[in-house]
Design a protein around this motif. Structure first.
Motif, PDB file in Angstrom:
ATOM      1  N   ALA A   1      -6.747   9.911   7.103  1.00 31.74           N
ATOM      2  CA  ALA A   1      -6.738  11.274   6.564  1.00 31.74           C
ATOM      3  C   ALA A   1      -6.586  11.294   5.050  1.00 31.74           C
ATOM      4  CB  ALA A   1      -5.619  12.085   7.212  1.00 31.74           C
ATOM      5  N   LEU A   2      -5.983  10.254   4.477  1.00 28.44           N
ATOM      6  CA  LEU A   2      -5.664  10.268   3.051  1.00 28.44           C
ATOM      7  C   LEU A   2      -6.817   9.784   2.179  1.00 28.44           C
ATOM      8  CD1 LEU A   2      -1.986   8.946   3.168  1.00 28.44           C
ATOM      9  CD2 LEU A   2      -2.773  11.313   2.981  1.00 28.44           C
ATOM     10  N   GLY A   3      -7.855   9.240   2.791  1.00 29.96           N
ATOM     11  CA  GLY A   3      -9.004   8.772   2.016  1.00 29.96           C
ATOM     12  C   GLY A   3      -8.612   7.716   1.001  1.00 29.96           C
ATOM     13  N   ASP A   4      -9.110   7.864  -0.234  1.00 31.75           N
ATOM     14  CA  ASP A   4      -8.818   6.859  -1.256  1.00 31.75           C
ATOM     15  C   ASP A   4      -7.400   6.991  -1.821  1.00 31.75           C
ATOM     16  OD1 ASP A   4      -9.097   9.149  -2.784  1.00 31.75           O
ATOM     17  OD2 ASP A   4     -10.805   8.420  -3.950  1.00 31.75           O
ATOM     18  N   ARG A   5      -6.623   7.948  -1.322  1.00 32.56           N
ATOM     19  CA  ARG A   5      -5.222   8.086  -1.739  1.00 32.56           C
ATOM     20  C   ARG A   5      -4.296   7.226  -0.888  1.00 32.56           C
ATOM     21  NH1 ARG A   5      -3.601  13.214  -0.433  1.00 32.56           N
ATOM     22  NH2 ARG A   5      -1.918  13.264  -1.949  1.00 32.56           N
ATOM     23  N   ALA A   6      -4.813   6.664   0.225  1.00 36.56           N
ATOM     24  CA  ALA A   6      -3.953   5.889   1.121  1.00 36.56           C
ATOM     25  C   ALA A   6      -3.360   4.680   0.412  1.00 36.56           C
ATOM     26  CB  ALA A   6      -4.749   5.444   2.355  1.00 36.56           C
ATOM     27  N   GLY A   7      -4.150   3.998  -0.414  1.00 37.26           N
ATOM     28  CA  GLY A   7      -3.651   2.816  -1.112  1.00 37.26           C
ATOM     29  C   GLY A   7      -2.551   3.125  -2.106  1.00 37.26           C
ATOM     30  N   PRO A   8      -2.809   4.002  -3.084  1.00 38.88           N
ATOM     31  CA  PRO A   8      -1.739   4.331  -4.040  1.00 38.88           C
ATOM     32  C   PRO A   8      -0.530   4.981  -3.391  1.00 38.88           C
ATOM     33  CG  PRO A   8      -3.715   5.652  -4.462  1.00 38.88           C
ATOM     34  CD  PRO A   8      -4.100   4.586  -3.501  1.00 38.88           C
ATOM     35  N   LEU A   9      -0.752   5.870  -2.428  1.00 40.65           N
ATOM     36  CA  LEU A   9       0.397   6.486  -1.760  1.00 40.65           C
ATOM     37  C   LEU A   9       1.128   5.476  -0.880  1.00 40.65           C
ATOM     38  CD1 LEU A   9      -0.859  10.064  -0.807  1.00 40.65           C
ATOM     39  CD2 LEU A   9       0.687   9.386  -2.656  1.00 40.65           C
ATOM     40  N   GLY A  10       0.442   4.399  -0.501  1.00 35.74           N
ATOM     41  CA  GLY A  10       1.124   3.320   0.207  1.00 35.74           C
ATOM     42  C   GLY A  10       2.203   2.683  -0.650  1.00 35.74           C
ATOM     43  N   ALA A  11       1.915   2.504  -1.940  1.00 35.35           N
ATOM     44  CA  ALA A  11       2.927   1.959  -2.844  1.00 35.35           C
ATOM     45  C   ALA A  11       4.111   2.910  -2.959  1.00 35.35           C
ATOM     46  CB  ALA A  11       2.311   1.697  -4.222  1.00 35.35           C
ATOM     47  N   ILE A  12       3.837   4.206  -3.004  1.00 35.02           N
ATOM     48  CA  ILE A  12       4.912   5.193  -3.099  1.00 35.02           C
ATOM     49  C   ILE A  12       5.709   5.245  -1.796  1.00 35.02           C
ATOM     50  CG2 ILE A  12       5.430   7.631  -3.433  1.00 35.02           C
ATOM     51  CD1 ILE A  12       4.524   6.071  -5.961  1.00 35.02           C
TER      52      ILE A  12
END
Length: 301
Positions: free
Chosen positions: A277-288
């Motif tokens: 669901a997060l698209g290309d935000r999954a990676g950076p938000l994974g760090a958060i």
């Protein structure tokens, strides 16, 4: 946790992103191409340190491509393990990015981080066990169990699982370690070697997609049978390019299962095997998500 800011680094095979967030909202970021570690890690660390000086960070999360040493008791904790990526074997990822920071630090694989983010803010909310696969330049997989990324001997290396292939299959695979493991068969460079076209650019009717679905189905069925994943999310350039072929993929998974799991068929798999669901935000938000998790653990026990 109200008002807390978290720092994160998504370290990918082709690009790296340092960011500041207060949760699911990215407040600031710095993007750099992934070059050599001695050229990439210092500027990312300096950018984070400068943001920390302006507004102190509660914690720092690092989501990196692997393989990584994640055992805190190991002498090489936080280092990159042997990798075909030139110059990165034994690179000190944790020290290079967080050596300046005296707060809580979490390090994990980029796919474990993305899986954690999808569980917190995305398509795996409410799942006790879920997996996140990204198929692009490589093939990586993260697994979350009861809110924690799965670790053990190392961390999941789902791209290097071997899968069944038809007798006489001509493509030998390109993985330098295994040849025809799944990454060596269906990641972007493998599809380019197999077809002459980048995986993301393959037309929807190219016959190789049928083979990709059959090969990937072996891994997905294995995840359902071994960790009882309630959701399996498939992202990355090649993964998202599956698109309309997801129906065939789910049918192939159901075929592998052979009716063994009660109530699981091609139709019910529509709510289990899905895009993130997060698209290309999954990676950076994974760090958060990693940063938030370590802050919570060290602050509240």
């Amino acid at each position: 946790m109200a008002g807390a800011r978290f720092g994160g680094v998504e370290l990918g095979g082709t690009k790296a992103l340092a960011l500041i967030s207060d949760g699911a909202t990215i407040l600031d970021q710095c993007r750099l191409p992934t070059t050599a570690p001695d050229r990439l890690l210092p500027p990312l660390a300096a950018w984070l340190a400068a943001r920390h000086a302006e507004h102190p960070l509660a914690s720092l999360g690092i989501a990196s491509f692997g393989p990584l040493r994640l055992d805190p008791a190991a002498a090489d904790f936080g280092h990159m393990l042997p990798t075909p990526k030139p110059g990165w074997s034994d690179a000190d990822i944790r020290g290079g990015l967080a050596g300046w920071f005296d707060g809580p630090v979490a390090l994990d694989t980029d796919v474990n981080g993305a899986a954690l983010a999808e569980g917190q803010w995305g398509a795996a909310r409410g799942c006790a066990v879920h997996a996140y696969l990204t198929i692009g330049t490589g093939l990586g997989g993260g697994i979350v169990v009861n809110g924690a990324p799965l670790h053990g001997l190392l961390h999941p290396e789902l791209g290097h699982v071997r899968v069944s292939r038809p007798a006489g299959a001509s493509f030998k695979g390109i993985c330098p370690f295994h040849g025809d493991c799944l990454e060596g068969l269906i990641a972007g460079p493998a599809l380019a070697a197999r077809t002459g076209l980048p995986g993301e650019a393959l037309p929807p009717d190219h016959p190789v997609w049928a083979e990709v679905c059959d090969e990937l189905a072996d891994l997905l069925a294995t995840l359902l049978l071994t960790v009882s994943a309630q959701r399996i999310l498939i992202g990355g350039g090649v993964g998202l390019a599956l698109g309309s072929r997801m129906k065939r993929l789910r049918a192939a998974v159901a075929d592998r299962l052979g009716g063994y799991l009660p109530g699981i068929d091609a139709s019910s798999l529509e709510t289990i095997i899905m895009p993130p669901a997060l698209g290309d935000r999954a990676g950076p938000l994974g760090a958060i998500a990693l940063a938030k998790r370590v802050f919570t653990a060290e602050t509240f026990g």
